[in-house]
Design an enzyme around this catalytic site. Structure first.
Site, PDB file in Angstrom:
ATOM      1  N   CYS A   1       0.813  -1.226   0.000  1.00 16.51           N
ATOM      2  CA  CYS A   1       0.000   0.000   0.000  1.00 16.51           C
ATOM      3  C   CYS A   1       0.845   1.274   0.000  1.00 16.51           C
ATOM      4  O   CYS A   1       0.314   2.370  -0.145  1.00 16.51           O
ATOM      5  CB  CYS A   1      -0.966  -0.014   1.174  1.00 16.51           C
TER       6      CYS A   1
ATOM      7  N   HIS B   1      -3.202   7.250   1.698  1.00 19.28           N
ATOM      8  CA  HIS B   1      -3.662   5.925   1.264  1.00 19.28           C
ATOM      9  C   HIS B   1      -5.010   5.660   1.926  1.00 19.28           C
ATOM     10  O   HIS B   1      -5.189   5.892   3.134  1.00 19.28           O
ATOM     11  CB  HIS B   1      -2.624   4.866   1.653  1.00 19.28           C
TER      12      HIS B   1
ATOM     13  N   ASN C   1     -10.160  -0.373   0.284  1.00 23.05           N
ATOM     14  CA  ASN C   1      -8.705  -0.249   0.213  1.00 23.05           C
ATOM     15  C   ASN C   1      -8.227  -0.940  -1.071  1.00 23.05           C
ATOM     16  O   ASN C   1      -8.317  -2.154  -1.190  1.00 23.05           O
ATOM     17  CB  ASN C   1      -8.105  -0.908   1.465  1.00 23.05           C
TER      18      ASN C   1
HETATM   19  N1  COA Z   1     -18.251  -7.463  11.002  1.00 17.48           N
HETATM   20  C1  COA Z   1     -18.848  -7.482  12.201  1.00 17.48           C
HETATM   21  N2  COA Z   1     -18.180  -7.624  13.362  1.00 17.48           N
HETATM   22  C2  COA Z   1     -16.840  -7.732  13.292  1.00 17.48           C
HETATM   23  C3  COA Z   1     -16.153  -7.717  12.073  1.00 17.48           C
HETATM   24  C4  COA Z   1     -16.916  -7.586  10.898  1.00 17.48           C
HETATM   25  N3  COA Z   1     -16.346  -7.543   9.673  1.00 17.48           N
HETATM   26  N4  COA Z   1     -14.854  -7.841  12.309  1.00 17.48           N
HETATM   27  C5  COA Z   1     -14.696  -7.937  13.639  1.00 17.48           C
HETATM   28  N5  COA Z   1     -15.903  -7.856  14.242  1.00 17.48           N
HETATM   29  C6  COA Z   1     -16.199  -7.884  15.668  1.00 17.48           C
HETATM   30  C7  COA Z   1     -15.133  -8.562  16.466  1.00 17.48           C
HETATM   31  O1  COA Z   1     -15.367  -9.953  16.546  1.00 17.48           O
HETATM   32  C8  COA Z   1     -15.246  -7.870  17.801  1.00 17.48           C
HETATM   33  O2  COA Z   1     -16.337  -8.404  18.494  1.00 17.48           O
HETATM   34  P1  COA Z   1     -16.279  -8.598  20.098  1.00 17.48           P
HETATM   35  O3  COA Z   1     -16.114  -7.217  20.635  1.00 17.48           O
HETATM   36  O4  COA Z   1     -17.601  -9.225  20.394  1.00 17.48           O
HETATM   37  O5  COA Z   1     -15.099  -9.463  20.330  1.00 17.48           O
HETATM   38  C9  COA Z   1     -15.623  -6.443  17.431  1.00 17.48           C
HETATM   39  O6  COA Z   1     -16.211  -6.534  16.121  1.00 17.48           O
HETATM   40  C10 COA Z   1     -14.455  -5.492  17.401  1.00 17.48           C
HETATM   41  O7  COA Z   1     -13.409  -6.072  16.631  1.00 17.48           O
HETATM   42  P2  COA Z   1     -12.039  -5.354  16.420  1.00 17.48           P
HETATM   43  O8  COA Z   1     -11.126  -6.257  15.646  1.00 17.48           O
HETATM   44  O9  COA Z   1     -11.562  -4.795  17.718  1.00 17.48           O
HETATM   45  O10 COA Z   1     -12.487  -4.115  15.482  1.00 17.48           O
HETATM   46  P3  COA Z   1     -11.687  -2.849  15.094  1.00 17.48           P
HETATM   47  O11 COA Z   1     -12.430  -1.651  15.507  1.00 17.48           O
HETATM   48  O12 COA Z   1     -10.231  -2.941  15.460  1.00 17.48           O
HETATM   49  O13 COA Z   1     -11.742  -2.892  13.516  1.00 17.48           O
HETATM   50  C11 COA Z   1     -10.401  -3.333  11.585  1.00 17.48           C
HETATM   51  C12 COA Z   1     -11.101  -3.925  12.804  1.00 17.48           C
HETATM   52  C13 COA Z   1      -9.761  -4.457  10.766  1.00 17.48           C
HETATM   53  C14 COA Z   1     -11.426  -2.593  10.730  1.00 17.48           C
HETATM   54  C15 COA Z   1      -9.334  -2.320  12.081  1.00 17.48           C
HETATM   55  O14 COA Z   1      -8.510  -2.939  13.051  1.00 17.48           O
HETATM   56  C16 COA Z   1      -8.485  -1.781  10.990  1.00 17.48           C
HETATM   57  O15 COA Z   1      -8.967  -1.096  10.106  1.00 17.48           O
HETATM   58  N6  COA Z   1      -7.150  -2.037  11.047  1.00 17.48           N
HETATM   59  C17 COA Z   1      -6.256  -1.549  10.019  1.00 17.48           C
HETATM   60  C18 COA Z   1      -6.374  -2.455   8.827  1.00 17.48           C
HETATM   61  C19 COA Z   1      -5.801  -1.876   7.593  1.00 17.48           C
HETATM   62  O16 COA Z   1      -6.053  -0.732   7.270  1.00 17.48           O
HETATM   63  N7  COA Z   1      -5.036  -2.687   6.858  1.00 17.48           N
HETATM   64  C20 COA Z   1      -4.455  -2.323   5.638  1.00 17.48           C
HETATM   65  C21 COA Z   1      -3.391  -1.325   5.839  1.00 17.48           C
HETATM   66  S1  COA Z   1      -2.668  -0.910   4.348  1.00 17.48           S
END
Ligand code: COA
Length: 307
Positions: A111, A234, A264
């Site tokens: 990315c 990005h 993304n």
């Molecule tokens: N739909 C519904 N629920 C979801 C889910 C989805 N797609 N993914 C996770 N959950 C749930 C989890 O199981 C968790 O439930 P719980 O609280 O009952 O355990 C809750 O939602 C929170 O999960 P969490 O992983 O803490 O969410 P988050 O706010 O960290 O969001 C991402 C997850 C992946 C969106 C976030 O971490 C992110 O954007 N990270 C960066 C990723 C990125 O940009 N990568 C590329 C970089 S180039």
């Protein structure tokens, strides 16, 4: 000599998968995806490939730049998702668009790829090796995600964006870049496998390092964020962009976004956004723009340009 952007072009597949459709495939829902990421839909290939999308974006960028394909002396494609290993995507694009005088190769920096490609082009232009450069970011991430893994599949989409740069006297270019291989395990993909990600780690990394890197760039150039018209980040997650804006104590309006439309798209995201800003008339001659990329590697960087 500094490379000036003469024109932009994009290609996004017409097939759209919105959050509701995605929720029929995997245990998720529209509200969760919007709230946690800002993404509403993504474009997913049907008949296209990375090569065909790259070629279409390149043709449009040449048209809008009023540059003939034969004038291009360097074509650089940033991708992690080519549909072929050999030849490289850039050579396939060359064949397709008739850029017969171009030297062609691909670059893989995930990315951060478009940003590194832009810097590479600037280095070649500054050293007078090449003068007319076509840079393309093209990705078909839909083939690299596990559609049963809701941690990753909700995030990514397909698309391509291209810019044409021509060397000119004057203008503005400065950059700050970093890589940290020891943090690489946070975001990986092995051949034939799927993208695996520690979402929390990547989120923290992006917010901290991108803000610091932009600060470093501004300090290097003796500028403040008030001097910058737009920050083109990005497009990974709305909350990452918001957090960076907050850390830079800068109005979110200076951080245009289109991740709601495309998700993304890795190295295609910055040129997709630049094109949208360009076509909508948002960008004015002389605008100062900071582009910032971040992702697998881990790698990140920010570059300053004048429109
Ligand atoms: N739909 C519904 N629920 C979801 C889910 C989805 N797609 N993914 C996770 N959950 C749930 C989890 O199981 C968790 O439930 P719980 O609280 O009952 O355990 C809750 O939602 C929170 O999960 P969490 O992983 O803490 O969410 P988050 O706010 O960290 O969001 C991402 C997850 C992946 C969106 C976030 O971490 C992110 O954007 N990270 C960066 C990723 C990125 O940009 N990568 C590329 C970089 S180039």
């Amino acid at each position: 000599m500094i490379g000036k952007i003469y024109g932009t072009g994009i290609y996004a597949p017409s097939n759209i998968m919105d959050n509701h459709t995605l929720a029929q495939k995997v245990d998720t829902n529209d509200t969760w995806i919007r709230e946690r990421t800002g993404i509403v839909r993504r474009h997913i290939i049907e008949d296209d490939t990375t090569v065909s999308m790259a070629s279409k974006a390149a043709k449009e960028a040449l048209e809008t730049s009023q540059v003939r394909a034969e004038e291009v002396d360097f074509t650089l494609v940033s991708t992690i998702s080519s549909n072929i290993i050999l030849p490289c995507v850039a050579c396939e694009v060359q064949k397709e668009i008739g850029a017969v005088n171009a030297t062609c190769f691909d670059l893989n920096a995930a990315c951060t790829g478009f940003l590194f490609a832009y810097n590479t082009a600037q280095a070649y232009i500054a050293s007078k090796i090449f003068q007319t450069v076509l840079i393309i970011g093209a990705e078909t991430l839909s083939g690299m995600v596990d559609w049963t893994d809701r941690n990753t599949c909700i995030l990514f989409g397909d698309g391509a964006g291209a810019v044409v740069l021509k060397g000119e006297e004057g203008g503005l270019f400065s950059t700050v870049t970093h890589s940290s291989g020891k943090q690489g395990a946070a975001l990986t993909c092995v051949p034939g496998g799927y993208i695996k990600m520690d979402g929390h780690a990547v989120f923290r990394f992006a917010v901290k390092e991108v803000s610091q890197c932009i600060q470093e760039l501004l300090e290097k150039e003796n500028l403040s964020s008030e001097d910058i018209d737009y920050f083109v980040l990005h497009q990974a997650n709305r909350r990452i962009v918001e957090s960076v804006a907050k850390r830079l104590e800068t109005d979110l309006e200076k951080f245009p976004m289109n991740l709601q439309e495309y998700g993304n798209t890795s190295s295609a995201s910055i040129p997709l956004l630049l094109n949208q800003m360009n076509r909508s008339g948002l960008l004015k001659k002389g605008n100062k723009i900071v582009m910032a990329g971040f992702g697998a590697g881990l790698s990140w960087g920010a570059s300053l340009l004048e429109w």
